[in-house]
Design a protein around this motif. Structure first.
Motif, short mmCIF file in Angstrom:
data_model
loop_
_atom_site.label_atom_id
_atom_site.label_comp_id
_atom_site.label_asym_id
_atom_site.label_seq_id
_atom_site.Cartn_x
_atom_site.Cartn_y
_atom_site.Cartn_z
N THR A 1 -48.69 -44.14 7.92
CA THR A 1 -50.01 -43.55 7.73
C THR A 1 -49.91 -42.12 7.22
OG1 THR A 1 -50.85 -44.92 9.55
CG2 THR A 1 -52.19 -43.04 8.87
N LEU A 2 -48.99 -41.35 7.78
CA LEU A 2 -48.80 -39.97 7.31
C LEU A 2 -48.31 -39.95 5.88
CD1 LEU A 2 -48.75 -36.95 7.87
CD2 LEU A 2 -46.45 -37.22 8.81
N PHE A 3 -47.43 -40.88 5.54
CA PHE A 3 -46.95 -40.98 4.16
C PHE A 3 -48.12 -41.27 3.22
CE2 PHE A 3 -45.29 -43.18 0.49
CZ PHE A 3 -44.16 -42.47 0.15
N PHE A 4 -48.99 -42.17 3.61
CA PHE A 4 -50.14 -42.52 2.78
C PHE A 4 -51.08 -41.33 2.62
CE2 PHE A 4 -54.51 -44.14 2.45
CZ PHE A 4 -54.41 -44.85 1.26
N THR B 1 -51.10 -34.73 16.78
CA THR B 1 -51.00 -35.05 15.36
C THR B 1 -50.02 -36.21 15.19
OG1 THR B 1 -49.19 -33.50 14.93
CG2 THR B 1 -51.42 -32.65 14.72
N ILE B 2 -49.95 -36.74 14.00
CA ILE B 2 -49.05 -37.85 13.74
C ILE B 2 -47.60 -37.42 13.96
CG2 ILE B 2 -48.19 -39.42 11.97
CD1 ILE B 2 -50.99 -39.44 10.77
N SER B 3 -47.22 -36.29 13.39
CA SER B 3 -45.84 -35.83 13.52
C SER B 3 -45.49 -35.52 14.97
CB SER B 3 -45.62 -34.59 12.65
OG SER B 3 -45.87 -34.87 11.29
N ALA B 4 -46.41 -34.88 15.68
CA ALA B 4 -46.15 -34.55 17.08
C ALA B 4 -46.00 -35.80 17.93
CB ALA B 4 -47.27 -33.67 17.62
N THR B 5 -46.81 -36.80 17.68
CA THR B 5 -46.72 -38.06 18.43
C THR B 5 -45.37 -38.73 18.21
OG1 THR B 5 -49.11 -38.38 18.30
CG2 THR B 5 -47.76 -40.32 18.78
N ILE B 6 -44.94 -38.80 16.96
CA ILE B 6 -43.65 -39.43 16.67
C ILE B 6 -42.51 -38.65 17.32
CG2 ILE B 6 -42.05 -40.03 14.81
CD1 ILE B 6 -44.47 -40.49 13.02
N ALA B 7 -42.55 -37.32 17.24
CA ALA B 7 -41.48 -36.50 17.81
C ALA B 7 -41.43 -36.63 19.33
CB ALA B 7 -41.68 -35.04 17.41
N ALA C 1 -56.68 -40.83 16.93
CA ALA C 1 -56.54 -39.48 17.48
C ALA C 1 -55.47 -38.67 16.73
CB ALA C 1 -56.23 -39.55 18.97
N PRO C 2 -54.27 -39.22 16.48
CA PRO C 2 -53.30 -38.45 15.69
C PRO C 2 -53.77 -38.15 14.27
CG PRO C 2 -52.20 -40.21 16.89
CD PRO C 2 -53.66 -40.43 17.05
N ALA D 1 -48.44 -28.28 5.88
CA ALA D 1 -49.26 -28.34 7.09
C ALA D 1 -49.39 -29.77 7.61
CB ALA D 1 -50.65 -27.76 6.80
N LEU D 2 -49.54 -30.73 6.71
CA LEU D 2 -49.69 -32.12 7.13
C LEU D 2 -48.44 -32.65 7.83
CD1 LEU D 2 -51.50 -33.64 4.02
CD2 LEU D 2 -52.48 -33.35 6.29
N GLY D 3 -47.27 -32.22 7.38
CA GLY D 3 -46.04 -32.79 7.91
C GLY D 3 -45.35 -31.95 8.96
#
Length: 330
Positions: A306-309, A279-285, A87-88, A252-254
């Motif tokens: 995953t976001l880094f990749f 999103t990935i960033s929103a989930t981590i935050a 989902a993220p 945009a991705l980050g």
């Protein structure tokens, strides 16, 4: 005569020694400069390697527990310690793609206007206004999006999209559901606004770098402004344009805070662009400070990996595209 010759010889010897000292000093300075620049480059590589190693080490528990199923599962339940990144990942890719679809054409049109059509007295104020958009902190965009932009969309654009496109075969699922205000579409529009200054500024700079003689020759042959832009400006500046697009896509991705405020932070995949997502960033935050247990923390770090990749793959694709363009140009 012998004394004069001796003095000339002494003077020549002194000058040669002075030149040798100067050359030695310059050589030492050059070696020091080379060493300093090499150290700076190695420091960047060391920092990047450190980040990668830290992400991999932190992700090991989650990857051992879920394997490749981590990126293929939609479930995210901290209570039962079931975590999936699908989902993220979906939210990150969709919001970034929509943002680029909106920001790139608008940014290019603004750059065309500023370089080819805009009056000189208006060019600088518009350029400064565009650049100021990049100076606004992302949290300000998030607050504005939550309290101003989302209610506006909820009352105007989203009901219009539901009424007009919600019954069109093929695209109806994209605009199904009630107008929440917040959601994937709102986050995408906010990202488009944030990406716009990067695309516009870089495109304007590369368009300004096109030699005027090329455009004057095209105009002299009877080309219209559109033909000059299409056949002269864009082919000459396409490498820079692609670079600006990739820079905007990376932003945009980050992006974190602005998206966190307006996307809804729902761990589910919905076909509707009006539905909440994450999103990935929103989930981590949102969840890193509340992560209890090693597996929960490791899952969030795995999201970061995953976001880094994803970002690395985007940049690699951009470099490959620029290389292909360079080879085609010759």
């Amino acid at each position: 005569m012998s004394e004069v010759a001796l003095n000339d010889t002494t003077l020549a010897t002194g000058q040669a020694g002075s030149r040798a000292a100067v050359l030695k000093r310059l050589r030492g300075t050059d070696l020091a400069f080379h060493g300093l620049t090499r150290a700076a480059a190695l420091l960047v590589l060391a920092l990047l390697s450190g980040v990668i190693i830290a992400l991999i080490i932190g992700s090991v528990p989650a990857l051992n527990a879920y394997g490749l199923g981590f990126v293929g599962s939609e479930v995210w339940n901290p209570v039962t310690e079931q975590f999936g990144a699908l989902a993220p990942i979906y939210g990150t890719l969709v919001t970034s793609a929509i943002a680029m679809v909106i920001a790139v054409p608008v940014g290019l049109m603004i750059a065309f206007f500023l370089t080819e059509l805009c009056p000189m007295w208006l060019r600088r104020p518009i350029a400064i206004a565009i650049e100021l958009l990049a100076c606004i902190p992302s949290i300000i965009y998030g607050i504005w999006g939550l309290f101003v932009f989302a209610p506006f969309l909820q009352d105007t654009l989203q009901p219009f999209l539901i009424a007009t496109l919600g019954n069109v075969p093929g695209i109806a699922p994209l605009f199904a559901g009630p107008p929440y205000g917040i959601g994937v579409l709102t986050a995408s529009l906010i990202l488009a606004i944030m990406v716009l200054p990067f695309v516009t500024s870089i495109s304007r700079d590369v368009f300004d770098a096109v030699p005027p003689v090329l455009k004057e020759a095209a105009y002299g042959m009877g080309c219209t402004t559109w033909e000059v832009v299409r056949h002269v400006v864009i082919p000459y500046a396409r490498v820079g344009v692609v670079g600006g697009m990739m820079l905007g896509l990376g932003r945009a991705l980050g992006e974190t805070m602005a998206v966190t405020f307006v996307i809804g932070n729902a761990h589910r995949i919905s076909a509707s662009l009006l539905a909440p997502g994450t999103t990935i960033s929103a989930t981590i935050a949102n969840e890193f400070t509340e992560a209890v247990g090693d597996l929960y923390t490791s899952a969030l770090i795995a999201l970061g990996l995953t976001l880094f990749f994803i970002t690395f793959m985007v940049l690699a694709a951009a470099r490959y595209l620029l290389l292909r363009i360079g080879r085609r140009i010759g």
